[in-house]
Enzyme design. Structure first.
Site, PDB file in Angstrom:
ATOM      1  N   ASP A  11       0.872  -1.162   0.000  1.00 57.03           N
ATOM      2  CA  ASP A  11       0.000   0.000   0.000  1.00 57.03           C
ATOM      3  C   ASP A  11       0.920   1.225   0.000  1.00 57.03           C
ATOM      4  O   ASP A  11       2.142   1.097   0.131  1.00 57.03           O
ATOM      5  CB  ASP A  11      -0.888  -0.040   1.249  1.00 57.03           C
ATOM      6  CG  ASP A  11      -1.776   1.175   1.382  1.00 57.03           C
ATOM      7  OD1 ASP A  11      -2.421   1.561   0.396  1.00 57.03           O
ATOM      8  OD2 ASP A  11      -1.784   1.769   2.484  1.00 57.03           O
ATOM      9  N   ASP A  13      -0.238   5.173   1.059  1.00 56.81           N
ATOM     10  CA  ASP A  13      -0.509   6.213   2.049  1.00 56.81           C
ATOM     11  C   ASP A  13      -0.588   5.621   3.455  1.00 56.81           C
ATOM     12  O   ASP A  13      -1.313   4.656   3.703  1.00 56.81           O
ATOM     13  CB  ASP A  13      -1.814   6.933   1.716  1.00 56.81           C
ATOM     14  CG  ASP A  13      -1.707   7.723   0.423  1.00 56.81           C
ATOM     15  OD1 ASP A  13      -0.582   8.058   0.028  1.00 56.81           O
ATOM     16  OD2 ASP A  13      -2.759   7.992  -0.193  1.00 56.81           O
ATOM     17  N   ASP A 170      -1.300  -0.686   6.097  1.00 55.59           N
ATOM     18  CA  ASP A 170      -1.494   0.001   7.370  1.00 55.59           C
ATOM     19  C   ASP A 170      -2.956   0.052   7.772  1.00 55.59           C
ATOM     20  O   ASP A 170      -3.275   0.424   8.900  1.00 55.59           O
ATOM     21  CB  ASP A 170      -0.939   1.429   7.305  1.00 55.59           C
ATOM     22  CG  ASP A 170      -1.775   2.314   6.397  1.00 55.59           C
ATOM     23  OD1 ASP A 170      -2.441   3.235   6.902  1.00 55.59           O
ATOM     24  OD2 ASP A 170      -1.784   2.075   5.179  1.00 55.59           O
TER      25      ASP A 170
END
Length: 224
Positions: A11, A13, A170
């Site tokens: 991922d 961001d 995250d």
């Protein structure tokens, strides 16, 4: 122990870059300028989600007449302005981990809900674009996370079966997506902590990508 891993999918961001604080600030500013308020707990519903989901939950919260396009355009404008002025720091351990995976011959891909042009800009400015064999965004798939589409598309593009892919995320919805894709999700929490249910879906929950560097050296460094 991890099985025979051939690819790592990231991922972006909140995982590679410390973006969430700017994003949360920009959404709040844009909403307030249009007469709406956003609390931090409501912003958590945005984490890991694509724009179509954000439009849905904003209209559920503020009504069907909510000016999503106008608010979003302003949020991107002011967020990008601050990002370019202040810079966007890499999270600790990112560069070392990318180098380590590259040296091990692991294929590296990116799967993000951020628009392609902004994704390319961020990776280029940080000097890490060259590590990614392919970049898949929400623009490339029918459904965003927690649907598995974005990870399955990354797997297809790099020609590595899902069971040989480890995913770094995250967000909770990202862990759901990677698990549903049949991959090995590793969560590095940012502003969102995993629930007990998400911990059951995650292969591991680690404190940082620095920890990932140390552990992956042990687990992948000896593979044949």
């Amino acid at each position: 122990m991890l099985p025979d891993i051939r690819a790592a999918i990231f991922d972006m961001d909140g995982l590679l870059f410390d973006t969430e604080s700017i994003a949360r600030w920009a959404w709040k500013q844009a909403l307030e300028s249009h007469g709406y308020l956003m609390k931090d707990d409501f912003y958590h519903e945005f984490v890991g989600r694509d724009l179509s989901w954000r439009e849905k939950i904003l209209k559920q919260r503020y009504g069907s007449s909510f000016p999503f396009d106008s608010v979003t355009a302003q949020r991107i404008e002011i967020g990008d302005r601050r990002e370019l002025q202040e810079g966007l720091p890499l999270k600790p351990g990112v560069l070392d981990l990318l180098r380590q995976l590259n040296n091990l011959g692991i294929v590296i891909a990116l799967a993000t809900g951020t628009a392609r042009n902004r994704t390319i800009r961020r990776l280029t400015n940080a000097g890490i674009l060259q590590y990614f064999t392919t970049i898949v965004t929400s623009e490339d798939v029918a459904e965003g996370k927690p649907a598995p589409d974005i990870y399955l598309e990354a797997s297809r593009r790099i020609n590595v079966v899902p069971v040989q892919c480890v995913v770094f995320e995250d967000s909770c919805v990202g862990i759901e997506a990677a698990f549903s894709a049949g991959m090995y999700p590793i969560m590095i929490p940012d502003i969102e902590q995993p629930s007990p249910e998400i911990r059951c879906l995650a292969y591991q929950v680690w404190e940082s990508l620095e920890q990932a560097c140390a552990l992956l050296e042990q687990r992948l460094g000896t593979r044949g």
